[in-house]
Enzyme design. Structure first.
Site, PDB file in Angstrom:
ATOM      1  N   PRO A  67       0.806  -1.220   0.000  1.00  0.00           N
ATOM      2  CA  PRO A  67       0.000   0.000   0.000  1.00  0.00           C
ATOM      3  C   PRO A  67       0.841   1.275   0.000  1.00  0.00           C
ATOM      4  CG  PRO A  67      -0.940  -1.610   1.496  1.00  0.00           C
ATOM      5  CD  PRO A  67       0.404  -2.129   1.094  1.00  0.00           C
ATOM      6  N   TYR A  68       1.943   1.266   0.747  1.00  0.00           N
ATOM      7  CA  TYR A  68       2.829   2.439   0.788  1.00  0.00           C
ATOM      8  C   TYR A  68       3.395   2.721  -0.601  1.00  0.00           C
ATOM      9  CZ  TYR A  68       6.878   5.325   2.063  1.00  0.00           C
ATOM     10  OH  TYR A  68       7.817   6.329   2.143  1.00  0.00           O
TER      11      TYR A  68
END
Length: 246
Positions: free
Chosen positions: A154-155
């Site tokens: 996600p980052y």
């Protein structure tokens, strides 16, 4: 392009800590008047402003939620009132929440997207409207878009989107003499990076680059200073500032 006394003006989001703080210090040393943005740590921003003032520089502390468009407009207003205009916007504000994609909570996902992607978009949109001719917008990604380490999904997704946003904005500002670039640091010794990592993990990451150390916030600030000032022919690029990490 500059204030009446020929001082260039920079706004650094996330300027109260980590890479942002190093960027503020470097830009102030280069003669910029700097707006030091903070989200929750006003005391740290105020202390940095006082430090710059002691060295003869000009700075103010400005608070805002970078994902709130009304707050960001007020942030830009306050910077322009204090210094008369704005030449450089540096988007270092961000969060890092790691975990396997299969186990990643949607609330956590929404939070990281809101800060890292929406926040960069809201600030970049305001910058596109208000940075003066000859200015620069500097966004932040990560070298993990290349290394693709497990747990960073996600980052990395938010940061890859920032790189794409940067490329498009650089082209949309054609004719304005405003550069738009992204800095993609490698492992850098900041609280954001070190949080939750054991000593062995940190040592392994430090050895990954040919220079065999973690980056320092000051290393990244060098790239910011380059893009903010002399790098007028670098535009729409992502600069991987990582000591040679693949």
């Amino acid at each position: 392009m500059t204030t009446q006394n020929n001082t260039r003006v920079a706004l650094v989001t996330g300027g109260s800590g980590g890479i942002g703080k190093a960027a503020v210090r470097r830009l102030a040393a280069d003669g910029y008047a700097v707006a030091v943005h903070y989200s929750g740590n006003k005391a740290a921003a105020d202390a940095l402003v006082a430090e710059i003032a002691e060295r003869g520089g000009r700075a103010i502390a400005v608070g805002a939620d970078v994902a709130d468009e009304t707050a960001v407009e007020a942030l830009f207003d306050e910077t322009e009132r204090a210094f008369g205009g704005l030449d450089v916007v540096v988007n270092t504000a961000g969060i890092m929440a790691l975990g396997p994609i299969a186990e990643y909570g949607l609330d956590q996902f929404d939070r990281i997207v809101r800060t890292n992607l929406r926040g960069t978009f809201v600030v970049s949109r305001a910058a596109a409207r208000r940075v003066r001719e000859g200015g620069a917008v500097i966004n932040f990604s990560t070298s993990v878009t290349r290394t693709q380490l497990p747990g960073y999904g996600p980052y990395v997704a938010t940061k890859a989107a920032v790189e794409a946003l940067t490329l498009v904005l650089a082209r949309e500002l054609r004719g304005r003499d405003i550069t738009v670039n992204t800095v993609a640091p490698g492992p850098t010794a900041t609280p954001l990076f070190l949080d939750g990592k054991d000593e062995r993990t940190v040592e392994t990451l430090a050895k990954a680059a040919p220079l065999e150390r973690l980056g320092r916030p000051e290393d990244i600030a060098e790239t910011v200073a380059f893009l903010a000032g002399p790098a007028r022919w670098v535009n729409g690029q992502t600069l991987f500032t990582n000591g040679g990490l693949a």
